[in-house]
Design an enzyme around this catalytic site. Sequence first.
Site, mmCIF file in Angstrom:
data_model
loop_
_atom_site.group_PDB
_atom_site.id
_atom_site.type_symbol
_atom_site.label_atom_id
_atom_site.label_comp_id
_atom_site.label_asym_id
_atom_site.label_seq_id
_atom_site.Cartn_x
_atom_site.Cartn_y
_atom_site.Cartn_z
ATOM 1 N N GLY A 160 -21.425 20.020 11.017
ATOM 2 C CA GLY A 160 -21.507 18.589 10.715
ATOM 3 C C GLY A 160 -20.143 17.935 10.595
ATOM 4 O O GLY A 160 -19.159 18.465 11.086
ATOM 5 N N GLN A 193 -19.275 31.930 5.565
ATOM 6 C CA GLN A 193 -17.992 32.010 6.270
ATOM 7 C C GLN A 193 -16.843 31.387 5.473
ATOM 8 O O GLN A 193 -15.738 31.265 5.991
ATOM 9 C CB GLN A 193 -18.108 31.396 7.669
ATOM 10 C CG GLN A 193 -18.322 29.906 7.721
ATOM 11 C CD GLN A 193 -18.625 29.429 9.141
ATOM 12 O OE1 GLN A 193 -19.726 29.621 9.653
ATOM 13 N NE2 GLN A 193 -17.645 28.827 9.799
ATOM 14 N N VAL A 249 -10.384 18.916 22.192
ATOM 15 C CA VAL A 249 -10.213 17.456 22.266
ATOM 16 C C VAL A 249 -9.151 17.070 21.242
ATOM 17 O O VAL A 249 -9.149 17.575 20.120
ATOM 18 C CB VAL A 249 -11.551 16.739 21.972
ATOM 19 C CG1 VAL A 249 -11.382 15.227 21.942
ATOM 20 C CG2 VAL A 249 -12.585 17.134 23.011
ATOM 21 N N LEU A 305 -19.388 15.217 12.137
ATOM 22 C CA LEU A 305 -19.198 15.217 13.590
ATOM 23 C C LEU A 305 -18.131 14.204 14.012
ATOM 24 O O LEU A 305 -18.031 13.111 13.456
ATOM 25 C CB LEU A 305 -20.535 14.910 14.280
ATOM 26 C CG LEU A 305 -21.648 15.904 13.914
ATOM 27 C CD1 LEU A 305 -22.972 15.482 14.545
ATOM 28 C CD2 LEU A 305 -21.304 17.328 14.346
ATOM 29 N N GLY A 308 -16.186 25.304 20.964
ATOM 30 C CA GLY A 308 -14.891 24.726 21.308
ATOM 31 C C GLY A 308 -13.789 25.773 21.391
ATOM 32 O O GLY A 308 -13.789 26.761 20.656
ATOM 33 N N GLY A 331 -14.604 15.461 19.076
ATOM 34 C CA GLY A 331 -14.625 16.813 19.634
ATOM 35 C C GLY A 331 -16.061 17.313 19.800
ATOM 36 O O GLY A 331 -16.434 17.858 20.846
ATOM 37 N N HIS A 332 -16.888 17.066 18.769
ATOM 38 C CA HIS A 332 -18.300 17.461 18.872
ATOM 39 C C HIS A 332 -18.995 16.646 19.966
ATOM 40 O O HIS A 332 -19.871 17.158 20.664
ATOM 41 C CB HIS A 332 -19.022 17.239 17.537
ATOM 42 C CG HIS A 332 -18.524 18.112 16.421
ATOM 43 N ND1 HIS A 332 -17.848 17.606 15.338
ATOM 44 C CD2 HIS A 332 -18.614 19.454 16.234
ATOM 45 C CE1 HIS A 332 -17.549 18.606 14.514
ATOM 46 N NE2 HIS A 332 -17.990 19.729 15.029
ATOM 47 N N ASP A 357 -11.263 26.810 18.333
ATOM 48 C CA ASP A 357 -11.548 28.052 17.596
ATOM 49 C C ASP A 357 -11.634 29.185 18.613
ATOM 50 O O ASP A 357 -12.703 29.752 18.856
ATOM 51 C CB ASP A 357 -12.855 27.909 16.813
ATOM 52 C CG ASP A 357 -12.746 26.838 15.743
ATOM 53 O OD1 ASP A 357 -11.964 27.017 14.813
ATOM 54 O OD2 ASP A 357 -13.432 25.796 15.876
ATOM 55 N N SER A 380 -10.562 17.753 14.315
ATOM 56 C CA SER A 380 -11.166 18.714 13.381
ATOM 57 C C SER A 380 -11.788 17.934 12.236
ATOM 58 O O SER A 380 -11.251 16.904 11.811
ATOM 59 C CB SER A 380 -10.076 19.644 12.831
ATOM 60 O OG SER A 380 -10.543 20.304 11.667
#
Length: 279
Positions: free
Chosen positions: A27, A60, A175, A29, A146, A32-33, A149, A184
């Site tokens: 989320g 994580q 992006v 967003l 992406g 890039g998303h 990462d 990010s």
Amino acid sequence: MKILRSATSATAIRPRSGRRVLVPTMGALHRGHGDLIRIAREAAGPDGEVVVSIFVNPLQFAPGADYEKYPRPEQADDEFCGNAGVDILFRPSVEEMYRSDFSVSVEEDSLANTLEGKSRPGHFRGVCTVVAKLFNILAPDAAVFGEKDFQQLAIIRRMVRDLNFPIEIIGAPTVREADGLACSSRNQYLSPMERQQAPVLQRALQEAQRLAMEGNRSTAAILNAARRMIEAAPLARIDYLEIVNSETLHPVAEASPDSLIAVAAFFGQTRLIDNLRLS
Ligand code: PAF
């Protein structure tokens, strides 16, 4: 757009015709998303469907990391997905994803030991476990991740290969903002001064790429030049800066076209990552 909150309802929407392409996210967003969703739409084709998952995965995050304060702008994210033409939004709760006595996880044991894996022990176990669960729940034909990462993408590819998930993994170029900073969800934590200095990461990676393309091979010399540039930004604190083989992710002494330079640095409390191929 259908919004699904439970794994049972997500599983129940099958069968379907056409390709289903998943964009897994946490989320908050951003552009890039948006690009990942556009690539998913292309991969899905006219009869296919794009599924976005939004789940801030506690597994994580290290204890004391930014799990609690990670942005969760639900309404803005719903609108973003609606406007981007997403067909299905899967937004499960933590209880839905992890039973209180949950005890099985997925661990990659080679690529996960360098770079992010060294700085964030357990991070990729969390990523692999949640992505494997999303793959099982949503049964996509393909999934888009992406390249920002880069290590995550490499590890997911390895997981899919080694555990025989019948899913195509599509990597999407990073992006960037106009000044080069990689998009990010964490950029919004930066103070104005930190935001002003953060593009130094990308400039340092580009300098490394320039040196490599000019024929400089010594990774020690290239890393020194990049490190000096980053250290000239008073608010930047390097976590790691390494040149690795883009397949094995192990550090290399000589730069070559399949090398990758990767950086993680703190600006205040905010940790940013970026990477660039040296070819
Ligand atoms: O890249 C991310 O946003 C997350 O690591 C992912 C792949 C959605 C898993 O939680």
